[in-house]
Scaffold this motif. Structure first.
Motif, PDB file in Angstrom:
ATOM      1  N   MET A  35      -8.289  11.565  10.248  1.00 46.17           N
ATOM      2  CA  MET A  35      -7.676  12.903  10.376  1.00 46.17           C
ATOM      3  C   MET A  35      -8.425  13.918   9.522  1.00 46.17           C
TER       4      MET A  35
ATOM      5  N   GLU B 230       1.055   3.593   2.093  1.00 41.27           N
ATOM      6  CA  GLU B 230       1.615   3.862   3.419  1.00 41.27           C
ATOM      7  C   GLU B 230       2.751   2.909   3.767  1.00 41.27           C
TER       8      GLU B 230
ATOM      9  N   ARG C 199       6.607   3.611   4.718  1.00 43.84           N
ATOM     10  CA  ARG C 199       7.202   3.073   5.947  1.00 43.84           C
ATOM     11  C   ARG C 199       8.461   2.259   5.649  1.00 43.84           C
TER      12      ARG C 199
ATOM     13  N   LEU D 147      -6.381   5.901   9.396  1.00 44.15           N
ATOM     14  CA  LEU D 147      -6.004   7.054  10.220  1.00 44.15           C
ATOM     15  C   LEU D 147      -6.095   8.343   9.395  1.00 44.15           C
TER      16      LEU D 147
ATOM     17  N   THR E 163       2.561  12.486  13.390  1.00 43.54           N
ATOM     18  CA  THR E 163       1.793  11.255  13.169  1.00 43.54           C
ATOM     19  C   THR E 163       2.493  10.363  12.154  1.00 43.54           C
ATOM     20  N   ALA E 164       2.931  10.966  11.061  1.00 41.79           N
ATOM     21  CA  ALA E 164       3.589  10.206  10.002  1.00 41.79           C
ATOM     22  C   ALA E 164       4.855   9.523  10.535  1.00 41.79           C
TER      23      ALA E 164
ATOM     24  N   VAL F  32      -5.754  20.335   9.303  1.00 47.52           N
ATOM     25  CA  VAL F  32      -4.769  19.387   9.844  1.00 47.52           C
ATOM     26  C   VAL F  32      -3.448  20.128   9.997  1.00 47.52           C
TER      27      VAL F  32
ATOM     28  N   GLU G 165       3.948   6.680  12.879  1.00 50.25           N
ATOM     29  CA  GLU G 165       3.404   5.529  12.144  1.00 50.25           C
ATOM     30  C   GLU G 165       4.556   4.716  11.549  1.00 50.25           C
ATOM     31  N   LYS G 166       5.515   5.434  11.031  1.00 48.97           N
ATOM     32  CA  LYS G 166       6.679   4.773  10.432  1.00 48.97           C
ATOM     33  C   LYS G 166       7.497   4.040  11.500  1.00 48.97           C
TER      34      LYS G 166
ATOM     35  N   SER H 212       0.856  -1.189   0.000  1.00 49.34           N
ATOM     36  CA  SER H 212       0.000   0.000   0.000  1.00 49.34           C
ATOM     37  C   SER H 212       0.895   1.243   0.000  1.00 49.34           C
TER      38      SER H 212
ATOM     39  N   ILE I  33       1.030   7.287   6.697  1.00 47.28           N
ATOM     40  CA  ILE I  33      -0.150   7.254   7.555  1.00 47.28           C
ATOM     41  C   ILE I  33      -1.169   6.290   6.945  1.00 47.28           C
ATOM     42  N   SER I  34      -1.691   5.396   7.761  1.00 47.82           N
ATOM     43  CA  SER I  34      -2.595   4.371   7.228  1.00 47.82           C
ATOM     44  C   SER I  34      -3.857   5.023   6.664  1.00 47.82           C
ATOM     45  N   LYS I  35      -4.498   4.314   5.769  1.00 48.60           N
ATOM     46  CA  LYS I  35      -5.701   4.839   5.134  1.00 48.60           C
ATOM     47  C   LYS I  35      -6.758   5.205   6.177  1.00 48.60           C
TER      48      LYS I  35
END
Lengths: 254, 436
Positions: free
Chosen positions: B403, A73, A77, B399, A101-102, A93, A105-106, A71, B395-397
């Motif tokens: 957001m 994301e 990552r 999340l 956040t990014a 945002v 997440e990584k 995916s 960032i996951s879908k």
């Protein structure tokens, strides 16, 4: 690090890439040039995982993983970063919150603890200096009301924060004045190191003057028609793309 | 097929009329019931109710609980809103104001809170006479008349001149639907006198598995230089339906700020009326509806500009998922005298599922020639480009989606000026959106 083999791709049924091969190793900087509509941005979109594009043939391996299976994301990552040609404005945002956040997440994906507030702020401060971005931009919503130059600088700032293994800069030089171009290019240069590869997609020589790429590839009609060193970019600047097109049609005629 | 049942209401009405002797309220009720019988429940062919079929809710008989008081302090505790320690807490059970369970922290010098039946016997009689049920002039439908028919056990709140209340009002409406389907009909009259400021929050809780139907009318009168701040939070169970009418009359040059947040419930209709009765009035109306499953929310707003130089701004936003449905109907009147009116209206919606629906309708009727009015509405999905951008940063879908939705909702949530309440609503929204 990145191995692109015979990639064919289409969008909305229209064939755009016709068999691209590209090998990128850690520490290398590759420039991809080419006329409008040659498929440069399509290539960037496919690598980042944009869903509108369909890969009809070929493979992309990134650090040994089949990247086309991941995916968007997960690609990020794994260490991929795309600097957008047109960074998106996202009202409501906050930039800082988004980057935090990014980053976390990584880190989570890689089995690391989230960064605590102090370390995060320290890192922000350091990277802000590196890419010469103003703090006030980061308290605002993502790219909202940013000038063209500010948006591009924000892309490079995100790259600095996320520390990718491979960064793709999609026409990062477009829409920049001379000063903004210098700042962005300096930022990118500071982020170069032996572990990081960079692919620069551009129309013009001027960004390459700053970046001094190791390799230059020319994309025409969805295929790399010529690869060389940075001198190739100079030749293109001088002669335009037409001479390549002429050579190409000659070759196809034979 | 079930038919609509309203016959039993006549007995209940007669019962109420014979048990209470008070003339003023009794006359208002009499008039109300006459109107109810004349027009009946709003039917689907009534344009104002075309998309909100309230009459179906009357295919069952409701209990109109009078004196049974089964809600305990423990029940109340579970519903208290953050900041309650500093609030004037008014408890309503099955539509009746219960003074014994309520806590008034403001001094009598600042404000008066009395059951309507008592208030009508005090020095405020004339004031109540003058202002109670003026909403009828604007709302002729049967559901409003039904509330008026059973006007009993309501509350009168008077905020004294020059008093800026430090204690906000929290009005908790409890419906006990453990044994019967329950019809609650709370009624209140709030008068904010000159240079005073009052803040009101309404919150609804149904206890029990039977259906509850709340048919509420609140009238707020705002005098010269006064400020009315009003919040409504609807986060009740799926078997709780509501028609709430908030009828605000700005009788002096004054200011209104209102936010309606609808998160859960059955069929919900909110009438939010602001009547600009004096020159230079200002009103800001906000609404947020975050709907899923079968919840239906209909926000009907009315801003009636009768005098020059009034300003109003309406901003309603909605996110609808599953089979949820929404209505936004924004009516703005600009009467002939109301020159230099500024009236703005905007309604923005995100539909998350193919089965969710929204009907949005601006309705501007302008009889003056020198005015500025605008309206706009959007209906769309989440911005795919923004979603992709966030995902390319790792960032996951899911999340990224929440957001973006939180950011969409935040425009309205930030309009809740009372901080404990704003934080509370923010948390509810984060919780809701992170489940998706």
């Amino acid at each position: 690090m990145l191995s692109i083999k015979n990639i064919h791709a289409s969008v909305e049924g229209k064939q755009i890439l016709n068999g691209i091969n590209l090998e990128v190793k850690a520490g290398e900087v590759h420039a991809i040039m080419g006329p409008n509509g040659s498929g440069k941005s399509t290539l960037a979109s496919i690598l980042a995982g944009r869903e509108d594009y369909e890969v009809t043939e070929g493979s992309v391996f990134f650090e040994g993983n089949d990247m086309l299976e991941l995916s968007p994301e997960d690609r990020a990552r794994e260490g991929l970063f795309l600097a957008f040609q047109y960074p998106v404005e996202i009202p409501g945002v906050s930039t800082t919150n988004f980057i935090k956040t990014a980053l976390n997440e990584k880190r989570k994906y890689n089995g690391q603890e989230p960064l605590d507030a102090v370390s995060f702020l320290k890192m922000m401060k350091q990277k802000m200096q590196l890419v010469e971005i103003d703090k006030s931009l980061l308290t605002r919503s993502i790219n909202e009301g940013f000038s063209g130059g500010e948006k591009k600088r924000n892309e490079i700032f995100q790259m600095a924060m996320l520390e990718p293994k491979l960064a793709i800069l999609d026409e990062t030089d477009s829409g920049l004045d001379i000063d903004a171009l210098r700042i962005v290019a300096n930022g990118v240069n500071k982020l170069r190191n032996e572990n990081r590869a960079i692919i620069v997609i551009t129309h013009y020589q001027r960004l390459l003057d700053y970046l001094q790429p190791d390799f230059v590839h020319v994309l025409v009609n969805g295929r790399i028609v010529r690869s060389g060193t940075k001198e190739l970019a100079l030749e293109l600047e001088e002669k335009g793309y037409d001479f390549l097109k002429d050579e190409l049609s000659l070759a196809e005629a034979l | 097929m079930d038919t609509i049942k309203t016959d039993y209401l006549k007995d209940k009405f007669n019962e109420l009329q014979s048990s209470s002797a008070d003339d003023v309220l009794s006359n208002i009720r009499e008039e109300g019931f006459k109107n109810f019988n004349k027009v009946g429940l709003p039917a689907p062919h009534n344009e104002e109710w075309r998309l909100t079929g309230i009459s179906n809710l009357f295919k069952k008989e409701y209990h109109l609980s009078e004196l049974e008081n089964t809600i305990t302090i423990a029940d109340i505790d579970t519903a208290r809103l953050p900041g309650y320690e500093n609030a004037n807490e008014l408890i309503f059970i099955n539509g009746k104001f219960i003074p014994e369970l309520s806590t008034i922290r403001s001094s009598e010098n600042d404000c008066i809170v009395l059951p309507l039946e008592e208030a009508i016997k005090t020095e405020y009689k004339n004031l109540i006479d003058e202002h109670l049920n003026k909403s009828y002039r604007f709302i002729k439908d049967g559901i409003h008349a039904l509330n008026t028919s059973f006007m009993h056990g309501g509350v009168f709140i008077y905020i004294n001149k020059n008093k800026v209340l430090q204690h906000p009002f929290y009005l908790y409406h409890f419906a006990d639907a453990r044994n019967n389907h329950l019809l609650s009909q709370p009624r209140s009259l709030v008068y904010i006198d000159e240079n005073a400021k009052g803040q009101l929050t309404e919150y609804y809780t149904t206890i029990g598995a039977m259906d509850s139907f709340t048919n509420e009318v609140m009238e707020i009168v705002v005098n010269t230089n006064a400020i009315a701040e009003y919040y409504k939070i609807q986060n009740d169970v799926a078997n709780a339906s509501q028609v709430t009418t908030t009828h605000i009359r700005q009788i002096g040059k004054s200011y209104t700020h209102a936010v309606t947040v609808s998160l859960n419930g059955g069929m919900i209709r909110n009438n939010m009326n602001v009547i600009m009765e004096k020159e230079g009035n200002e009103a800001h109306l906000y609404g947020l509806y975050l709907l899923k499953r079968k919840t239906h929310v209909d926000n009907h707003t009315l801003v009636d500009n009768t005098k020059p130089n009034c300003f109003s701004n309406e901003f309603y936003k909605g996110i609808l998922d599953d089979n949820a449905s929404g209505v936004f109907n924004g009516k703005i009147f600009v009467r002939q005298d109301a020159q230099k009116t500024n009236a703005y209206q905007s309604n923005k919606n995100i539909l998350l599922s193919d089965d969710a629906t929204i009907n949005t309708k601006p309705q501007l009727e302008i009889f003056a020639d020198d005015v500025k009015c605008s309206h706009g509405c959007t209906i769309g999905q989440l911005d795919e480009e923004a979603l992709f951008y966030l995902r390319t940063r790792g960032i996951s879908k899911e999340l990224a989606q929440s957001m973006l939705l939180e950011a969409f909702a935040e425009d309205i949530v930030m309009q809740i000026k009372h901080e404990p309440l704003r934080k509370y609503v923010e948390e509810l929204i984060v919780e809701r959106l992170s489940i998706n």
